[in-house]
Design a protein around this motif. Structure first.
Motif, PDB file in Angstrom:
ATOM      1  N   LEU A 158       0.834  -1.331  -0.050  1.00 29.21           N
ATOM      2  CA  LEU A 158       0.079   0.182  -0.214  1.00 29.21           C
ATOM      3  C   LEU A 158       0.634   0.869  -0.163  1.00 29.21           C
ATOM      4  CD1 LEU A 158      -3.205   0.462  -0.290  1.00 29.21           C
ATOM      5  CD2 LEU A 158      -2.879   0.349   2.591  1.00 29.21           C
ATOM      6  N   THR A 159       2.384   0.724   1.442  1.00 24.58           N
ATOM      7  CA  THR A 159       2.374   2.462   0.670  1.00 24.58           C
ATOM      8  C   THR A 159       3.480   2.742  -0.229  1.00 24.58           C
ATOM      9  OG1 THR A 159       5.114   1.041   1.785  1.00 24.58           O
ATOM     10  CG2 THR A 159       3.948   1.793   3.066  1.00 24.58           C
ATOM     11  N   VAL A 160       3.399   2.048  -1.111  1.00 24.94           N
ATOM     12  CA  VAL A 160       4.099   1.609  -2.789  1.00 24.94           C
ATOM     13  C   VAL A 160       2.834   2.497  -3.593  1.00 24.94           C
ATOM     14  CG1 VAL A 160       5.210   0.936  -4.814  1.00 24.94           C
ATOM     15  CG2 VAL A 160       6.301  -0.076  -2.056  1.00 24.94           C
ATOM     16  N   GLU A 161       1.853   1.700  -2.939  1.00 26.88           N
ATOM     17  CA  GLU A 161       0.729   1.886  -4.562  1.00 26.88           C
ATOM     18  C   GLU A 161       0.159   3.615  -3.880  1.00 26.88           C
ATOM     19  OE1 GLU A 161      -3.956   0.741  -5.542  1.00 26.88           O
ATOM     20  OE2 GLU A 161      -2.916  -0.634  -3.971  1.00 26.88           O
ATOM     21  N   TRP A 162       0.417   4.265  -2.957  1.00 27.12           N
ATOM     22  CA  TRP A 162      -0.049   5.202  -2.969  1.00 27.12           C
ATOM     23  C   TRP A 162       1.050   6.326  -3.140  1.00 27.12           C
ATOM     24  CZ3 TRP A 162      -1.923   5.368   3.075  1.00 27.12           C
ATOM     25  CH2 TRP A 162      -3.412   4.367   3.152  1.00 27.12           C
ATOM     26  N   ALA A 163       2.026   6.026  -2.879  1.00 24.85           N
ATOM     27  CA  ALA A 163       3.008   7.069  -3.355  1.00 24.85           C
ATOM     28  C   ALA A 163       2.710   6.835  -4.958  1.00 24.85           C
ATOM     29  CB  ALA A 163       4.549   6.534  -2.972  1.00 24.85           C
ATOM     30  N   LYS A 164       2.758   5.728  -5.843  1.00 23.86           N
ATOM     31  CA  LYS A 164       2.794   6.136  -7.419  1.00 23.86           C
ATOM     32  C   LYS A 164       1.447   6.462  -7.501  1.00 23.86           C
ATOM     33  CE  LYS A 164       2.215   3.241 -11.363  1.00 23.86           C
ATOM     34  NZ  LYS A 164       1.605   3.551 -12.011  1.00 23.86           N
ATOM     35  N   ARG A 165       0.406   6.510  -6.837  1.00 24.01           N
ATOM     36  CA  ARG A 165      -1.120   7.106  -7.357  1.00 24.01           C
ATOM     37  C   ARG A 165      -0.678   8.570  -6.990  1.00 24.01           C
ATOM     38  NH1 ARG A 165      -6.406   3.935  -6.561  1.00 24.01           N
ATOM     39  NH2 ARG A 165      -6.627   6.176  -7.375  1.00 24.01           N
ATOM     40  N   TYR A 166      -0.741   9.095  -6.055  1.00 19.59           N
ATOM     41  CA  TYR A 166      -0.320  10.909  -5.618  1.00 19.59           C
ATOM     42  C   TYR A 166       0.940  11.060  -6.298  1.00 19.59           C
ATOM     43  CZ  TYR A 166       0.089  14.804  -3.328  1.00 19.59           C
ATOM     44  OH  TYR A 166       0.166  16.054  -2.589  1.00 19.59           O
ATOM     45  N   ILE A 167       1.772  10.716  -7.070  1.00 21.27           N
ATOM     46  CA  ILE A 167       2.775  11.130  -7.989  1.00 21.27           C
ATOM     47  C   ILE A 167       1.725  11.326  -9.677  1.00 21.27           C
ATOM     48  CG2 ILE A 167       5.084  10.718  -9.037  1.00 21.27           C
ATOM     49  CD1 ILE A 167       6.003   9.362  -6.916  1.00 21.27           C
ATOM     50  N   ASP A 168       1.154  10.247  -9.716  1.00 20.27           N
ATOM     51  CA  ASP A 168       0.695   9.847 -10.872  1.00 20.27           C
ATOM     52  C   ASP A 168      -0.428  11.395 -11.066  1.00 20.27           C
ATOM     53  OD1 ASP A 168       2.409   8.299 -11.920  1.00 20.27           O
ATOM     54  OD2 ASP A 168       0.979   6.573 -11.630  1.00 20.27           O
ATOM     55  N   ASP A 169      -0.900  11.464 -10.080  1.00 15.51           N
ATOM     56  CA  ASP A 169      -1.868  12.320  -9.948  1.00 15.51           C
ATOM     57  C   ASP A 169      -1.530  14.029  -9.972  1.00 15.51           C
ATOM     58  OD1 ASP A 169      -4.981  13.340  -9.741  1.00 15.51           O
ATOM     59  OD2 ASP A 169      -4.252  14.302  -7.543  1.00 15.51           O
ATOM     60  N   VAL A 170      -0.262  14.463  -9.444  1.00 18.86           N
ATOM     61  CA  VAL A 170       0.023  15.388  -9.429  1.00 18.86           C
ATOM     62  C   VAL A 170       0.564  15.221 -10.713  1.00 18.86           C
ATOM     63  CG1 VAL A 170       1.545  17.067  -8.231  1.00 18.86           C
ATOM     64  CG2 VAL A 170       0.555  15.798  -7.000  1.00 18.86           C
ATOM     65  N   SER A 171       1.526  14.818 -11.670  1.00 24.42           N
ATOM     66  CA  SER A 171       2.160  14.931 -12.187  1.00 24.42           C
ATOM     67  C   SER A 171       0.456  15.155 -13.882  1.00 24.42           C
ATOM     68  CB  SER A 171       2.541  13.229 -12.823  1.00 24.42           C
ATOM     69  OG  SER A 171       4.201  13.047 -11.912  1.00 24.42           O
ATOM     70  N   GLU A 172      -0.429  14.208 -13.518  1.00 26.55           N
ATOM     71  CA  GLU A 172      -1.095  15.048 -14.568  1.00 26.55           C
ATOM     72  C   GLU A 172      -1.867  15.691 -14.519  1.00 26.55           C
ATOM     73  OE1 GLU A 172      -5.211  12.658 -15.417  1.00 26.55           O
ATOM     74  OE2 GLU A 172      -4.965  12.280 -14.293  1.00 26.55           O
ATOM     75  N   GLN A 173      -2.404  16.882 -12.795  1.00 23.80           N
ATOM     76  CA  GLN A 173      -2.665  18.099 -12.840  1.00 23.80           C
ATOM     77  C   GLN A 173      -1.774  19.175 -13.076  1.00 23.80           C
ATOM     78  OE1 GLN A 173      -3.342  18.776  -8.721  1.00 23.80           O
ATOM     79  NE2 GLN A 173      -3.742  20.715  -8.784  1.00 23.80           N
ATOM     80  N   SER A 174      -0.530  18.418 -12.963  1.00 25.39           N
ATOM     81  CA  SER A 174       0.686  19.946 -13.820  1.00 25.39           C
ATOM     82  C   SER A 174       1.262  19.865 -14.785  1.00 25.39           C
ATOM     83  CB  SER A 174       2.649  19.297 -13.200  1.00 25.39           C
ATOM     84  OG  SER A 174       2.236  18.985 -11.537  1.00 25.39           O
ATOM     85  N   ARG A 175       0.863  18.825 -15.585  1.00 26.98           N
ATOM     86  CA  ARG A 175       0.801  18.699 -16.594  1.00 26.98           C
ATOM     87  C   ARG A 175      -0.723  19.492 -17.679  1.00 26.98           C
ATOM     88  NH1 ARG A 175      -0.908  12.871 -19.462  1.00 26.98           N
ATOM     89  NH2 ARG A 175      -2.863  14.158 -18.621  1.00 26.98           N
ATOM     90  N   ASP A 176      -1.726  19.087 -17.238  1.00 27.17           N
ATOM     91  CA  ASP A 176      -2.802  20.069 -17.661  1.00 27.17           C
ATOM     92  C   ASP A 176      -2.495  21.644 -17.495  1.00 27.17           C
ATOM     93  OD1 ASP A 176      -4.084  17.743 -18.650  1.00 27.17           O
ATOM     94  OD2 ASP A 176      -5.320  17.294 -16.622  1.00 27.17           O
ATOM     95  N   GLU A 177      -1.775  21.956 -15.963  1.00 35.38           N
ATOM     96  CA  GLU A 177      -1.559  23.360 -15.818  1.00 35.38           C
ATOM     97  C   GLU A 177      -1.497  24.345 -17.071  1.00 35.38           C
ATOM     98  OE1 GLU A 177      -0.560  25.827 -12.305  1.00 35.38           O
ATOM     99  OE2 GLU A 177      -1.225  23.927 -11.700  1.00 35.38           O
ATOM    100  N   VAL A 178       0.214  23.340 -17.536  1.00 32.16           N
ATOM    101  CA  VAL A 178       1.252  24.180 -18.346  1.00 32.16           C
ATOM    102  C   VAL A 178       0.451  23.964 -19.627  1.00 32.16           C
ATOM    103  CG1 VAL A 178       3.230  23.907 -19.556  1.00 32.16           C
ATOM    104  CG2 VAL A 178       3.338  23.211 -16.988  1.00 32.16           C
TER     105      VAL A 178
END
Length: 222
Positions: A158-178
């Motif tokens: 779960l620790t690895v899954e949570w980290a991956k999901r949060y990073i993917d969410d932030v990356s997608e949000q940042s890409r959309d913002e750019v």
């Protein structure tokens, strides 16, 4: 002076007889052993019965110039300024630390992972519990661009899954913002060009009407 007299004199001065202390400890040896055994048993029982806590750590550094090359397609050599590494990384790190990002992850990922019993209680208490297991450490003076995401859980997967999901969410949000910033810049430039074209058309129309009026006056004179 005899040894007994010397010993009595030492006791009279309030000092401690080392031999008597050792004799007292020897008489209490079984009690000391029992206390040590009980303490060790309690520590071993706690370590055996308590759930282990697993931790995953993810470090972030600025991207390379080639990683953001796709954002700069069609921007060089024109009115649009190319995106820089520091600018793109600033968008990502801002979203990485944003309260909105952690709140969204808490609502969409963390809460659904809890059992019905664990979800009981106030949201503020659950969010405080979540923030203890989910933290983002800002850079220090030694590594001013390095951010660290720390996730803790009793489940190592779960620790690895949570980290991956949060990073993917932030990356997608940042890409959309750019991309949204780029779209708005294009819209601003497009609006300016349309206004410029409109002004040129009005000016050309006015010059054409002036020329027609001049020709008409010339015809009248002729």
């Amino acid at each position: 002076m005899t040894d007994n007299a010397f010993r009595r004199d030492v006791h009279g001065n309030g000092e401690i007889d080392l031999i008597e202390v050792l004799q007292g400890l020897w008489m209490q040896r079984w009690l000391i052993v029992l206390v040590v055994v009980l303490t060790a048993a309690c520590a071993a029982g706690y370590a055996f019965l308590s759930k282990p806590v697993y931790e995953s750590r993810t470090c972030f550094l600025p991207p390379s110039l080639s990683s953001i090359a796709g954002f700069n397609l069609g921007r060089r050599g024109g009115e649009l300024e190319p995106f820089t590494v520091s600018g793109v990384y600033a968008v990502f790190t801002r979203n990485l630390q944003a309260e909105e990002s952690t709140r969204r992850f808490f609502k969409t990922v963390y809460l659904p992972s809890l059992s019905e019993e664990d979800r009981q209680g106030s949201r503020d208490r659950l969010y405080a519990q979540f923030r203890k297991a989910f933290s983002i450490k800002a850079p220090d003076k030694i590594q001013p661009d390095r951010y660290l995401l720390v996730v803790q859980s009793h489940d190592p997967v779960l620790t690895v899954e949570w980290a991956k999901r949060y990073i993917d969410d932030v990356s997608e949000q940042s890409r959309d913002e750019v991309l949204e910033n780029a779209r708005r810049e294009i819209e601003v430039i497009g609006t300016g060009l349309q206004q410029q074209i409109k002004s040129l058309r009005l000016a050309a129309k006015a010059r054409r009407e002036d020329r027609i009026n001049q020709l008409k006056e010339s015809l009248k004179v002729a």
